[in-house]
Design a protein around this motif. Structure first.
Motif, PDB file in Angstrom:
ATOM      1  N   PRO A 129       1.030  -1.029   0.229  1.00 43.06           N
ATOM      2  CA  PRO A 129      -0.594  -0.171  -0.207  1.00 43.06           C
ATOM      3  C   PRO A 129       0.533   0.872   0.117  1.00 43.06           C
ATOM      4  O   PRO A 129       0.265   2.550  -0.554  1.00 43.06           O
ATOM      5  CB  PRO A 129      -0.839  -0.363   1.053  1.00 43.06           C
ATOM      6  CG  PRO A 129       0.436  -0.821   2.111  1.00 43.06           C
ATOM      7  CD  PRO A 129       0.900  -2.001   1.369  1.00 43.06           C
ATOM      8  N   THR A 130       2.445   0.993   1.030  1.00 36.56           N
ATOM      9  CA  THR A 130       2.736   2.959   0.125  1.00 36.56           C
ATOM     10  C   THR A 130       3.779   2.351  -0.032  1.00 36.56           C
ATOM     11  O   THR A 130       4.872   2.076  -0.249  1.00 36.56           O
ATOM     12  CB  THR A 130       3.197   2.862   1.894  1.00 36.56           C
ATOM     13  OG1 THR A 130       3.930   1.882   3.124  1.00 36.56           O
ATOM     14  CG2 THR A 130       1.371   2.754   3.236  1.00 36.56           C
ATOM     15  N   ARG A 131       4.975   3.431   0.209  1.00 30.92           N
ATOM     16  CA  ARG A 131       5.869   3.681  -0.702  1.00 30.92           C
ATOM     17  C   ARG A 131       7.242   3.042  -0.279  1.00 30.92           C
ATOM     18  O   ARG A 131       8.089   2.722  -0.438  1.00 30.92           O
ATOM     19  CB  ARG A 131       6.414   5.322  -1.039  1.00 30.92           C
ATOM     20  CG  ARG A 131       5.496   5.699  -1.900  1.00 30.92           C
ATOM     21  CD  ARG A 131       5.114   7.660  -1.906  1.00 30.92           C
ATOM     22  NE  ARG A 131       4.600   8.016  -3.044  1.00 30.92           N
ATOM     23  CZ  ARG A 131       4.779   9.041  -3.583  1.00 30.92           C
ATOM     24  NH1 ARG A 131       5.548   9.738  -2.882  1.00 30.92           N
ATOM     25  NH2 ARG A 131       3.901   9.836  -3.663  1.00 30.92           N
ATOM     26  N   GLU A 132       7.101   3.685   1.671  1.00 33.94           N
ATOM     27  CA  GLU A 132       8.218   2.816   2.779  1.00 33.94           C
ATOM     28  C   GLU A 132       8.100   1.477   2.631  1.00 33.94           C
ATOM     29  O   GLU A 132       9.432   1.156   3.199  1.00 33.94           O
ATOM     30  CB  GLU A 132       7.910   4.066   4.109  1.00 33.94           C
ATOM     31  CG  GLU A 132       8.018   5.319   3.962  1.00 33.94           C
ATOM     32  CD  GLU A 132       7.539   6.264   2.616  1.00 33.94           C
ATOM     33  OE1 GLU A 132       7.827   7.567   2.842  1.00 33.94           O
ATOM     34  OE2 GLU A 132       5.920   5.368   2.947  1.00 33.94           O
ATOM     35  N   LEU A 133       6.543   1.630   2.513  1.00 33.56           N
ATOM     36  CA  LEU A 133       7.066  -0.134   3.170  1.00 33.56           C
ATOM     37  C   LEU A 133       7.252  -0.835   1.452  1.00 33.56           C
ATOM     38  O   LEU A 133       7.793  -2.816   1.425  1.00 33.56           O
ATOM     39  CB  LEU A 133       5.353  -1.060   3.292  1.00 33.56           C
ATOM     40  CG  LEU A 133       5.260  -2.276   3.078  1.00 33.56           C
ATOM     41  CD1 LEU A 133       5.663  -2.738   4.964  1.00 33.56           C
ATOM     42  CD2 LEU A 133       3.408  -2.523   3.150  1.00 33.56           C
ATOM     43  N   ALA A 134       7.288  -0.538   0.027  1.00 32.41           N
ATOM     44  CA  ALA A 134       7.842  -1.084  -1.332  1.00 32.41           C
ATOM     45  C   ALA A 134       9.105  -1.528  -0.894  1.00 32.41           C
ATOM     46  O   ALA A 134       9.628  -2.175  -0.873  1.00 32.41           O
ATOM     47  CB  ALA A 134       7.167  -0.089  -2.484  1.00 32.41           C
ATOM     48  N   ILE A 135      10.150   0.069  -0.380  1.00 34.96           N
ATOM     49  CA  ILE A 135      10.966   0.444  -0.285  1.00 34.96           C
ATOM     50  C   ILE A 135      11.551  -1.054   0.632  1.00 34.96           C
ATOM     51  O   ILE A 135      12.905  -1.582   0.462  1.00 34.96           O
ATOM     52  CB  ILE A 135      11.807   1.175   0.121  1.00 34.96           C
ATOM     53  CG1 ILE A 135      11.808   2.340  -1.022  1.00 34.96           C
ATOM     54  CG2 ILE A 135      13.525   1.225   0.584  1.00 34.96           C
ATOM     55  CD1 ILE A 135      11.571   3.495  -0.089  1.00 34.96           C
ATOM     56  N   GLN A 136      11.132  -1.402   1.616  1.00 34.40           N
ATOM     57  CA  GLN A 136      11.549  -1.934   2.589  1.00 34.40           C
ATOM     58  C   GLN A 136      11.151  -3.761   2.357  1.00 34.40           C
ATOM     59  O   GLN A 136      12.130  -4.607   2.569  1.00 34.40           O
ATOM     60  CB  GLN A 136      10.294  -2.048   4.091  1.00 34.40           C
ATOM     61  CG  GLN A 136      11.109  -3.126   5.589  1.00 34.40           C
ATOM     62  CD  GLN A 136       9.925  -2.804   6.060  1.00 34.40           C
ATOM     63  OE1 GLN A 136       9.888  -1.121   7.237  1.00 34.40           O
ATOM     64  NE2 GLN A 136       8.586  -3.883   6.665  1.00 34.40           N
TER      65      GLN A 136
END
Length: 588
Positions: A129-136
């Motif tokens: 759902p989020t950009r930060e989670l995609a990076i992680q």
């Protein structure tokens, strides 16, 4: 021959007399009926500690995990791996912070080379759902696949398209947000027809953010014969409907007993009734508690996040804000500074911090009361992860007591009536082990963090500006201006530019003049020697064709011949006003 269910039972038998894993249970069923009654159920199973090597995972993947200190599987991982490695669809439900990323990441890496690589055609897709989670998630996959040939590409908004499009040339696994995935798919840069494994992570949050229609469009672009894994902390009705529609005979996995509390048991919780005008002072004392490490402060609004971060910075704390109004470069800069320890206080909104997994987060502070029990569980789940301990502090204003009562009753907590607390309250210092010398400002001797300014701001480009032809031409012109000076060629020689001939059209009194035509007689309109000079007249158009001065209110011959142009009428009106003013002055 053993059935599939009996093989799973054998996999989860305790290994010797070792200590059991933390409260896990597996409920497996082959289909979801309309009445939500499973056809086949497996009773709760107990397992011992199982290493990743016990599941037959490839040696390079196990070696990469062991290099990071990851040897034993957590409950959700141990329950998911046998089913996912067999290629079956599943629904994984577990508390936040229990290791769901590796639960689907390891099976993806294990089966990624079953098909050949093709440009712009990933073989595995993870939707978050989020950009930060995609990076992680992408970082975790790269860590586990560090010793195999695999290329993980992150696709999310806020960044320029070109680097992401270039990375898709050698892609194996894509981790992205729904909006950017659909954008690149519509433009033809991303082809999802060869996806063999699809993962929907944090499905309940995608529901809250309104992404489910986009997720359904993504699912329709992938092959029907894919393996689909859905992971969610909670299972709202819309997520269950999505699973029934797009998953094939899924196995539902729960990584805790049904009677277990929803929050992490190792997290120490505190709830204080704090006044809005005193919250920042109470927070300053909490941040000076003994043993405090990295801390996340949750705010309800973006404006509040900025205000809290600014106030803490003024008090000497190394703080940074993360929310949706910041540019993607600023958000990533704040996250890098927080992970590296240059900043030890991260002020974030719920959306920006969804699913973040940062090591050594010891404290979580709810600066404002969460909206509901799901938001509360998500917030306090940022600490106490992977079996570690943590402290969760919640501030409840007088106006939010009814909301907190609903959260307290829904989660069966023991904080029905929070104690009224101020920055000078003795029970605040005692509960959180705050030194009595702690004040409103962090002492200079304790300001040992580099701060947000020590982290460089990465230039990530601007979203979407280079996709149009007009902006492409402008970008090319800018490049030419920066590469060389105007009028100078590459070898330094003066370059002569050929100026284009401008076609000029002469007119007189609004009528075009013919080249070579005789000028109209001007002698009869020439001023006498005693006429006053006219000021503000324009210069003649041609030195060989002088323009006769014109007295105010008197039209030229050409104007009269043309029937009186608009310029002549304006001149007559100005002349009338001038004569009227002169008459009035003479009368006085």
């Amino acid at each position: 021959m053993q059935s599939r269910d009996s093989r799973r039972l054998a996999l989860f038998e305790p290994a010797g007399c070792g200590p059991p894993m933390e409260a896990e249970a597996l409920t497996a069923y082959t289909t979801i009926n309309d009445d939500q009654t499973p056809e086949t159920e497996i009773p709760p199973l107990r397992t011992g500690d199982k290493a990743f090597r016990d599941f037959g995972i490839a040696e390079p993947i196990c070696a990469a995990l062991e290099a990071e200190g990851i040897v034993t599987a957590f409950p959700i991982q141990a329950l998911t791996l046998p089913i996912a490695l067999d290629g079956h669809d599943l629904i994984g439900q577990a508390r936040t912070g229990t290791g769901k990323t590796l639960a689907f990441g390891v099976p993806i890496l294990e089966r990624i080379h079953e098909a050949a690589r093709e440009p712009a055609s990933p073989r595995a897709l993870v939707v978050v759902p989020t950009r930060e989670l995609a990076i992680q998630v992408a970082d975790d996959l790269r860590m586990a696949g560090a010793r195999i040939d695999v290329n993980v590409v992150t696709l999310y908004g806020g960044r320029a398209y070109e680097p992401q499009i270039d990375a898709l040339a050698t892609v194996d696994i894509v981790v992205g947000t729904p909006g950017r995935l659909l954008d690149l798919s519509r433009q033809g840069h991303l082809r999802l027809g060869r996806v063999r494994t699809l993962v929907l992570d944090e499905a309940d949050k995608m529901l809250d953010l309104g992404f489910l229609p986009d997720v359904e469009r993504i699912l329709q672009l992938t092959p029907p014969a894919r393996q689909t894994m859905l992971f969610s902390a909670t299972m709202p009705g819309e997520v269950v409907t999505l699973a029934r529609r797009y998953l094939s005979r899924p196995t539902h996995i729960r990584a805790e007993q049904h009677d277990e509390p929803a929050h992490v048991p190792t997290t120490e919780q505190h709830v204080f009734r704090a006044h809005q005008m005193d919250k920042i002072e109470v927070l300053a004392r909490v941040l000076q508690a003994e043993g405090r490490g990295l801390t996340i402060v949750f705010s309800r609004t973006k404006r509040s996040a900025d205000q809290v971060a600014s106030s803490l910075t003024a008090k000497g704390f190394a703080a940074a804000a993360v929310h949706g109004d910041l540019g993607q470069g600023q958000r990533e800069r704040a996250m890098r500074a927080f992970r590296s320890g240059k900043v030890d206080v991260l002020v974030a909104t719920d959306v920006a911090a969804r699913g973040l997994d940062v090591d050594d987060v010891t404290h979580v502070v709810n600066y404002e009361c969460p909206e509901d029990e799901k938001a509360y569980l998500h917030r306090i789940g940022r600490t106490g992860r992977a079996g570690r301990g943590g402290v969760a502090v919640t501030f409840v204003d007088w106006d939010d007591l009814h909301r907190w009562k609903s959260i307290n009753d829904g989660l069966h907590l023991d904080f029905a009536d929070p104690a009224e607390t101020y920055s000078t309250s003795d029970h605040l210092y005692a509960a959180l082990r705050i030194p009595r010398t702690a004040g409103s400002v962090l002492p200079r001797a304790q300001r040992d963090r580099a701060g947000l300014e020590a982290e460089d701001l990465e230039d990530i480009g601007e979203t979407g500006k280079t996709r149009s032809r007009t902006n492409a031409r402008a970008r090319h012109a800018d490049a030419v201006r920066h590469d060389r000076q105007p009028g100078v060629s590459g070898d330094g020689a003066r370059q002569t530019r050929q100026r284009s001939q401008r076609s000029r059209r002469r007119t007189r009194g609004g009528q075009p003049t013919r080249p070579g035509a005789e000028s109209p007689p001007l002698a009869e309109h020439a001023p006498s020697q005693h006429a006053p000079a006219q000021h503000g007249r324009a210069a003649p158009l041609d030195a060989h064709e002088p323009e006769a001065p014109m007295r105010a209110g008197q039209p030229t011959t050409a104007e009269s011949a043309a029937g009186g142009s608009q310029t002549a009428r304006r001149a007559r009106r100005r002349g009338a006003r001038t004569r009227s003013n002169s008459t009035a002055a003479a009368a006085e």
